[in-house]
Design a protein around this motif. Structure first.
Motif, PDB file in Angstrom:
ATOM      1  N   HIS A 589       0.792  -1.231   0.000  1.00  0.00           N
ATOM      2  CA  HIS A 589       0.000   0.000   0.000  1.00  0.00           C
ATOM      3  C   HIS A 589       0.821   1.278   0.000  1.00  0.00           C
ATOM      4  O   HIS A 589       0.582   2.193  -0.771  1.00  0.00           O
ATOM      5  CB  HIS A 589      -0.950  -0.007   1.179  1.00  0.00           C
ATOM      6  CG  HIS A 589      -1.845  -1.197   1.156  1.00  0.00           C
ATOM      7  ND1 HIS A 589      -2.048  -2.007   2.239  1.00  0.00           N
ATOM      8  CD2 HIS A 589      -2.550  -1.733   0.144  1.00  0.00           C
ATOM      9  CE1 HIS A 589      -2.850  -2.988   1.909  1.00  0.00           C
ATOM     10  NE2 HIS A 589      -3.176  -2.851   0.647  1.00  0.00           N
ATOM     11  N   GLN A 590       1.813   1.352   0.897  1.00  0.00           N
ATOM     12  CA  GLN A 590       2.545   2.609   1.009  1.00  0.00           C
ATOM     13  C   GLN A 590       3.337   2.889  -0.258  1.00  0.00           C
ATOM     14  O   GLN A 590       3.270   3.973  -0.827  1.00  0.00           O
ATOM     15  CB  GLN A 590       3.483   2.574   2.214  1.00  0.00           C
ATOM     16  CG  GLN A 590       4.395   3.795   2.239  1.00  0.00           C
ATOM     17  CD  GLN A 590       4.770   4.209   3.643  1.00  0.00           C
ATOM     18  OE1 GLN A 590       4.513   3.496   4.604  1.00  0.00           O
ATOM     19  NE2 GLN A 590       5.389   5.364   3.767  1.00  0.00           N
ATOM     20  N   LEU A 591       4.069   1.854  -0.703  1.00  0.00           N
ATOM     21  CA  LEU A 591       4.899   2.010  -1.891  1.00  0.00           C
ATOM     22  C   LEU A 591       4.034   2.419  -3.081  1.00  0.00           C
ATOM     23  O   LEU A 591       4.353   3.332  -3.838  1.00  0.00           O
ATOM     24  CB  LEU A 591       5.593   0.681  -2.171  1.00  0.00           C
ATOM     25  CG  LEU A 591       6.749   0.755  -3.140  1.00  0.00           C
ATOM     26  CD1 LEU A 591       7.899   1.507  -2.489  1.00  0.00           C
ATOM     27  CD2 LEU A 591       7.194  -0.651  -3.536  1.00  0.00           C
ATOM     28  N   GLU A 592       2.904   1.737  -3.227  1.00  0.00           N
ATOM     29  CA  GLU A 592       2.029   2.027  -4.362  1.00  0.00           C
ATOM     30  C   GLU A 592       1.442   3.417  -4.282  1.00  0.00           C
ATOM     31  O   GLU A 592       1.256   4.086  -5.292  1.00  0.00           O
ATOM     32  CB  GLU A 592       0.931   0.974  -4.442  1.00  0.00           C
ATOM     33  CG  GLU A 592       1.501  -0.362  -4.829  1.00  0.00           C
ATOM     34  CD  GLU A 592       0.441  -1.425  -5.002  1.00  0.00           C
ATOM     35  OE1 GLU A 592      -0.749  -1.085  -5.018  1.00  0.00           O
ATOM     36  OE2 GLU A 592       0.823  -2.595  -5.120  1.00  0.00           O
ATOM     37  N   ALA A 593       1.157   3.843  -3.058  1.00  0.00           N
ATOM     38  CA  ALA A 593       0.621   5.195  -2.896  1.00  0.00           C
ATOM     39  C   ALA A 593       1.644   6.195  -3.413  1.00  0.00           C
ATOM     40  O   ALA A 593       1.311   7.155  -4.110  1.00  0.00           O
ATOM     41  CB  ALA A 593       0.300   5.461  -1.434  1.00  0.00           C
ATOM     42  N   GLU A 594       2.918   5.945  -3.074  1.00  0.00           N
ATOM     43  CA  GLU A 594       3.953   6.868  -3.525  1.00  0.00           C
ATOM     44  C   GLU A 594       4.086   6.852  -5.049  1.00  0.00           C
ATOM     45  O   GLU A 594       4.286   7.878  -5.685  1.00  0.00           O
ATOM     46  CB  GLU A 594       5.295   6.519  -2.867  1.00  0.00           C
ATOM     47  CG  GLU A 594       5.338   6.989  -1.415  1.00  0.00           C
ATOM     48  CD  GLU A 594       6.339   6.253  -0.557  1.00  0.00           C
ATOM     49  OE1 GLU A 594       7.235   5.575  -1.122  1.00  0.00           O
ATOM     50  OE2 GLU A 594       6.226   6.338   0.678  1.00  0.00           O
ATOM     51  N   ILE A 595       3.944   5.666  -5.640  1.00  0.00           N
ATOM     52  CA  ILE A 595       4.062   5.573  -7.098  1.00  0.00           C
ATOM     53  C   ILE A 595       2.864   6.225  -7.783  1.00  0.00           C
ATOM     54  O   ILE A 595       3.006   7.021  -8.711  1.00  0.00           O
ATOM     55  CB  ILE A 595       4.182   4.100  -7.539  1.00  0.00           C
ATOM     56  CG1 ILE A 595       5.470   3.502  -6.953  1.00  0.00           C
ATOM     57  CG2 ILE A 595       4.185   3.987  -9.044  1.00  0.00           C
ATOM     58  CD1 ILE A 595       5.617   2.016  -7.197  1.00  0.00           C
ATOM     59  N   VAL A 596       1.666   5.890  -7.284  1.00  0.00           N
ATOM     60  CA  VAL A 596       0.451   6.402  -7.919  1.00  0.00           C
ATOM     61  C   VAL A 596       0.392   7.932  -7.859  1.00  0.00           C
ATOM     62  O   VAL A 596      -0.113   8.592  -8.776  1.00  0.00           O
ATOM     63  CB  VAL A 596      -0.797   5.761  -7.276  1.00  0.00           C
ATOM     64  CG1 VAL A 596      -1.879   6.764  -7.055  1.00  0.00           C
ATOM     65  CG2 VAL A 596      -1.323   4.652  -8.155  1.00  0.00           C
ATOM     66  N   ALA A 597       0.938   8.486  -6.803  1.00  0.00           N
ATOM     67  CA  ALA A 597       0.915   9.938  -6.672  1.00  0.00           C
ATOM     68  C   ALA A 597       1.631  10.591  -7.859  1.00  0.00           C
ATOM     69  O   ALA A 597       1.373  11.738  -8.193  1.00  0.00           O
ATOM     70  CB  ALA A 597       1.577  10.355  -5.362  1.00  0.00           C
ATOM     71  N   ARG A 598       2.509   9.828  -8.515  1.00  0.00           N
ATOM     72  CA  ARG A 598       3.249  10.389  -9.653  1.00  0.00           C
ATOM     73  C   ARG A 598       2.604  10.050 -10.995  1.00  0.00           C
ATOM     74  O   ARG A 598       3.174  10.316 -12.050  1.00  0.00           O
ATOM     75  CB  ARG A 598       4.691   9.869  -9.627  1.00  0.00           C
ATOM     76  CG  ARG A 598       5.463  10.349  -8.389  1.00  0.00           C
ATOM     77  CD  ARG A 598       6.954  10.233  -8.611  1.00  0.00           C
ATOM     78  NE  ARG A 598       7.345   8.865  -8.931  1.00  0.00           N
ATOM     79  CZ  ARG A 598       7.710   7.965  -8.019  1.00  0.00           C
ATOM     80  NH1 ARG A 598       7.721   8.284  -6.746  1.00  0.00           N
ATOM     81  NH2 ARG A 598       8.054   6.748  -8.382  1.00  0.00           N
ATOM     82  N   ALA A 599       1.413   9.458 -10.946  1.00  0.00           N
ATOM     83  CA  ALA A 599       0.772   9.040 -12.197  1.00  0.00           C
ATOM     84  C   ALA A 599       0.398  10.214 -13.089  1.00  0.00           C
ATOM     85  O   ALA A 599       0.082  10.037 -14.254  1.00  0.00           O
ATOM     86  CB  ALA A 599      -0.468   8.197 -11.898  1.00  0.00           C
ATOM     87  N   GLY A 600       0.419  11.422 -12.537  1.00  0.00           N
ATOM     88  CA  GLY A 600       0.037  12.581 -13.338  1.00  0.00           C
ATOM     89  C   GLY A 600       1.228  13.272 -13.990  1.00  0.00           C
ATOM     90  O   GLY A 600       1.082  14.366 -14.545  1.00  0.00           O
ATOM     91  N   GLU A 601       2.397  12.624 -13.919  1.00  0.00           N
ATOM     92  CA  GLU A 601       3.574  13.249 -14.533  1.00  0.00           C
ATOM     93  C   GLU A 601       3.604  12.988 -16.033  1.00  0.00           C
ATOM     94  O   GLU A 601       3.067  11.999 -16.512  1.00  0.00           O
ATOM     95  CB  GLU A 601       4.854  12.716 -13.875  1.00  0.00           C
ATOM     96  CG  GLU A 601       5.061  13.321 -12.496  1.00  0.00           C
ATOM     97  CD  GLU A 601       6.201  12.679 -11.741  1.00  0.00           C
ATOM     98  OE1 GLU A 601       6.970  11.906 -12.349  1.00  0.00           O
ATOM     99  OE2 GLU A 601       6.297  12.939 -10.524  1.00  0.00           O
TER     100      GLU A 601
END
Ligand code: ADP
Ligand code: MG
Length: 991
Positions: A589-601
């Motif tokens: 969960h945590q790792l994915e949250a950090e990755i998903v937060a960058r999905a708008g790049e």
């Protein structure tokens, strides 16, 4: 038409509700302006002042405008001072002050309803408003998140506001010890996942026996984040605490090889039919082929040839026609005849498997009836009307018939589960085999669910099929569904981006209304029509082309998949094209949250299953808005429209640009099982669809939605059905837990104990006096063997009638008990008294749960007898519960004197307890580690030991009085349901 009208009404009702709340927004904002002049200390002082006003009788509703204003003002101060907050190890700059629509959302949550607010509208912040207000009561507010990471994140992040204002915040995490948990619950506000809350409840009420054991302090107010995911998607799974079972009933190993033989036979048969169908198709006889293929579908739904033929819309239609034809005959003559032409038939939709006469003969040529359920009713009737039998012989014969029936049911159940394991469940689709274990793949999200097991022996059947170690069967020690856990709260609220489509279900089951809150800024997302392809391959190829095209332009994309498997397929295809991307499976969960937060790049490509990265905000980086913002691609329509809306909602938050589109094919599960292929094929011909080319038209969207509605309806029925059965258990659990809790909390248990003893005496006297002639000898015998009263037959005769007998026994039993405990340590005696009752409740309740499991399994077989299984289940459960209550009382009477006679032995037993039971630590670690989403855990020991008593804990849940209607049957008074026939109720609970 009706839908449209409804929508109109709902729409206006909704708008009216929002309008009704709007004046309060003005009031809050006026208060907030005044607060700006205060010092921070003065603002903090408001919390104390509010609490004083509550104590003086003001209501939470009255405080709402001012309390919301305090939270808003606190946010303003944070924003102005540019406060940085440590959230899960990272610094986040606070820059939010609740918008007006967020204030309205907060009011809806306070009123105990669901606020539908789109993704990115800031629901996390919205929750702080009602949470602060309700926490002022001191009763504890529980905020439920979808995973441990989000619980911790929100407790860190929003916790800053609460702490600043003088409230305490706790957070449940998997693996915390008992005392850590109690500390979290002691806080004004507690964050955690639904399973952490639910399991704590079960441990507290089903197993806790010491003050250190109980952790919760009531169920006042709960706000559920992503409420649809928790109350609808997860609702099908009950929380279960289980321990190993003592006797095993499975015979999978025994039948495995013979079933394999049977399945082989059937496959040969079906493949034969499929080949015949091929010839018919070649000859142009589509109708004949359809009939044959429908037979294959009945006999072997995952037959490879069948699946291949069904790729062709025309053939699909022929199969559907054949099916329709059979079901149009109300007597189903043709259908039954067809089923008898194969060894067994499988209903993929309902996951049921049935042997035919042919199958039974194959399994046991000498005695085909070996595999059919005996007709118990007729047998019993025959026994009754057999004049040649004595009463005793009849009883014996009936007992034998019952035993035969149960044995046969068990056998058939085993066979049916094995058939399902072989024919419906597919390795690497429904489950994977890992480290010699069968691990379920969640159909909803595609996640692996280690630790979770199919119930009802199915899991063992699959284990038998795969030849892995068949795990020991487990027995339920305590269980509750998520639904019933949340019904415990005095006030419940929820928030999500998608609740509207399920508004009826929320209303029916949870009495939760849904209010749709307008977005802060208009949503400008562009939803394109679905693209439909004939085959999955064509669909995926087109999808990759689309990703390539948009990626070349730099536009970020989120690709939503329905399963881990399809995420991986798409990932492989993208690798081949050298397109960098990330894959998220909702595992970390945590790792994915950090990755998903960058999905708008710029240029980001993110492949994610449904739950992956939920709750994390996707912000657009500079320059991306000009490219059209985030583009969301769905690679399959989900069973539920709600999940599709969730996916779309991932983009275009807070007025950002964004777009979305779904790619689907006829081979998708949804279309295969529920699509109206005839209609769609017709449409496609009309619209002129070419090979290898996707088709796009609003009409097609509608057809897909019809299929989805069909599945939604069915799934709702399944959930409702589960609930109806669970309601029976829930009522029983309420009675037992309330009794247990009363005993735990009582500072002087003796009156309670004697009340139980008296009830037992009354019912025994009634029973003995009710026979003709009166069974006084029996009563004397019972009295003297159960209690050391030393009464003779003459004593009773002298006393008078049955009223006097009961009185005599009640007096004598008290005298005898006084003598026993006179010289004992009073505290030890109290502990003993509790031990006697709790011990009896726990042991017999667990046995009862086991029996209820069995009842639930066997009851469906009775549907053969044209009876409504639910009604049968209720009746039997009702009877069993009555027996249970009687047995608990009997055991209390019995053990009271048996243990009292060796109190010193009992004391030494008590002092040994800390070592034996691991004092204060109920089994927190499941033997099968419950990873996220896993809903069961195993207790190590089995039954629990009783020692000390808790400081009074406020009892929660519906209060039952002794003269309330019986919870199992509203037509009967409570006291009558438990075998007590005296003037008093069977059980005292509540005030
Ligand atoms: P949701 O749960 O509704 O999808 P979140 O609570 O994750 O939304 O919030 C989404 C984003 O919006 C977060 O980055 C948060 O900081 C921001 N946000 C929320 N409320 C406000 C506000 N009033 N002003 C500015 N930003 C806000
Ligand atoms: Mg959220």
């Amino acid at each position: 038409m009706i839908g449209w009208v409804l929508k109109k009404i709902l729409g206006t009702q909704n708008q009216r509700e929002v309008r009704r709340l709007t004046p309060l927004v003005g009031e809050i904002n006026r208060h907030e302006e005044v607060l700006r002049a205060l010092s921070f200390d003065e603002l903090r002082g408001k919390t104390v002042a509010f609490r004083e006003r509550l104590a003086k009788g003001e209501s939470l509703d009255q405080l709402l405008p001012e309390a919301f204003a305090v939270v808003k003002n606190c946010c303003r101060r944070f924003t102005e001072e540019k406060r940085r907050i440590r959230v899960r190890g990272q610094e986040i700059l606070w820059e939010m002050i609740p918008f007006d629509v967020q204030l309205i959302g907060g009011m809806v949550l306070h009123s105990g309803r669901i606020a539908e607010m789109a993704t990115g509208e800031g629901k996390t912040l919205v929750a702080t408003l009602p949470t602060y207000l309700n926490a002022l009561s001191g009763k504890g507010v529980h905020i439920v998140t979808v995973n441990d990471y989000l619980a911790a994140r929100d407790a860190d992040w929003m916790g800053e506001v609460y702490r600043e204002l003088g409230l305490t915040v706790g957070c449940l995490q998997h693996g915390q010890t008992q005392s850590e948990r109690r500390a979290q619950y002691a806080c004004d506000i507690t964050y955690g996942t639904s399973s952490e809350f639910g399991f704590d409840y079960l441990r507290d009420n089903g197993m806790a026996t010491t003050p250190e054991d109980q952790v919760q302090r009531g169920h006042f107010y709960s706000i559920i984040d992503e409420v649809d995911s928790i109350l609808i998607d997860e609702a099908r799974t009950p929380l279960i605490i289980s321990g190993p079972v003592t006797v095993s009933t499975h015979q999978f190993d025994k039948y495995k090889s013979i079933i394999e033989g049977l399945v082989r036979k059937q496959n040969t048969l079906c493949t034969d039919w499929a080949n015949q169908a091929k010839e018919r198709i070649e000859k142009g006889d589509l109708q004949g082929a359809g009939r044959l293929l429908y037979k294959v579908k009945l006999g072997s739904p995952r037959n490879k040839l069948l699946l291949k033929f069904q790729e062709d819309p025309g053939t699909r239609r022929a199969v559907d026609d054949a099916e329709l034809e059979m079901y149009q005959d109300t007597r189903r003559t043709e259908l039954y005849k067809t089923k008898e032409e194969m060894y067994f038939s499988i209903d993929e939709r309902n996951s049921e498997a049935d042997l035919s006469q042919m199958g039974r003969t194959f399994l046991n040529p000498n005695d085909p009836n070996f595999f059919s359920v005996p007709d118990l009713i007729t047998t019993n009737h025959d026994i009754d009307s057999n004049a040649g039998l004595s009463v005793e012989e009849k009883i014996k014969a009936k007992a034998q018939a019952q035993a035969d029936y149960e044995e046969a049911s068990q056998r058939i159940h085993n066979i049916s589960q094995l058939l399902r394991a072989y024919c419906v469940f597919e390795k690497d689709v429904h489950y994977v085999v890992q480290e010699n274990k069968v691990v379920i793949v969640d159909e909803y999200t595609g996640r692996l669910m280690p630790g979770r097991r199919w119930s009802d022996g199915l899991h063992q059947a699959v284990e038998a099929r795969e030849g892995v170690q068949i795990d020991r069967e487990t027995q339920t020690l305590a269980t509750i569904t998520i639904q019933n856990y949340f019904r415990l709260y005095e006030k419940l609220a929820g928030m999500t981006g998608t609740a509207e489509t399920e508004a009826n279900e929320f209303k029916d089951i949870y009495r939760l209304g849904v209010v749709v809150i307008p977005t802060n800024r208009d949503c400008i997302r562009k939803d394109a029509d679905d693209l439909i392809f004939k085959t999955r391959r064509e669909k995926l190829n087109a999808l990759i082309e689309e990703i390539k095209k948009r990626n070349a332009a730099g536009q970020p994309m989120l690709v939503g998949t329905a399963s881990v498997e399809s995420s991986e397929i798409i990932s492989r295809m993208l690798r081949r094209e050298n397109i960098p991307h990330s894959v998220l499976n909702a595992k970390q969960h945590q790792l994915e949250a950090e990755i998903v937060a960058r999905a708008g790049e710029r240029g980001a490509v993110m492949i994610a299953t449904n739950m992956a990265g939920r709750g994390t905000d996707i912000k657009l980086s500079p320059g991306v808005a000009e490219l059209g913002g985030l583009h969301v691609v769905g690679t399959e329509r989900h069973e539920s429209r709600r999940i599709d809306r969730q996916l779309r909602g991932r983009c275009a938050r807070q007025g950002d640009p964004g777009s979305s589109q779904f790619f689907i094919s006829f081979e998708d599960d949804l279309m295969r099982n529920f699509g109206d292929s005839r209609k769609i094929a017709g449409l496609m011909t009309k619209l002129g669809m070419e090979e290898n080319e996707g088709l796009q038209h609003p009409w097609l969207n509608r057809s897909v939605e019809t299929a989805q509605k069909r599945v939604e309806g069915r799934n709702y029925q399944v959930r409702k059905h589960t609930l109806q059965y669970d309601d029976v258990m829930n009522q029983q659990r309420t009675v037992i837990y309330a009794w247990r809790s009363d005993m735990l909390n009582s500072t002087d248990p003796r009156p309670e104990v004697f009340e139980t003893v008296d009830e037992r005496i009354t019912s025994e006297v009634e029973a003995r006096a009710g026979t003709d002639p009166v069974d006084l000898d029996g009563l004397v015998h019972w009295a003297n063997s159960a209690m050391p009263v030393g009464l003779q037959k003459e004593d009773f005769q002298k006393a008078g009638g049955k009223e006097e007998w009961a009185k005599l026994l009640k007096t004598k039993v008290r005298e005898a008990y006084e003598v026993k405990v006179k010289f004992e340590n009073p505290e030890a005696v109290k502990a003993l008294e509790r031990f006697v009752v709790l011990g009896a409740i726990d042991r017999l309740w667990q046995e009862h749960l086991y029996a209820m499991d069995g009842l639930r399994t066997s009851i469906n077989l009775r549907a053969y007898g044209q009876k409504d299984p639910l009604i049968e289940y209720k009746n039997e459960a009702y009877g069993m519960f009555g027996e249970l209550m009687g047995r608990i009382k009997e055991e209390v009477v019995h053990n009271l004197f048996r243990s009292a006679s060796s109190l010193s032995a009992f004391e030494s037993f008590l002092s040994a307890l800390p070592q034996r039971a691991g004092r204060g630590e109920l089994p927190m670690e499941a033997a099968a580690q419950p990873t996220e989403g896993s809903m069961s855990m195993q207790a190590e020991g089995g039954s629990t030991m009783v020692e000390e008593v808790l400081a009074p804990m406020k009892r929660q849940g519906p209060k039952l009085g002794r003269n309330d209607p019986c919870p199992l049957d509203a037509t009967k008074k409570f006291k009558n349901c438990c075998g007590a026939t005296g003037s008093k109720g069977c059980l005292k609970v509540g005030g």
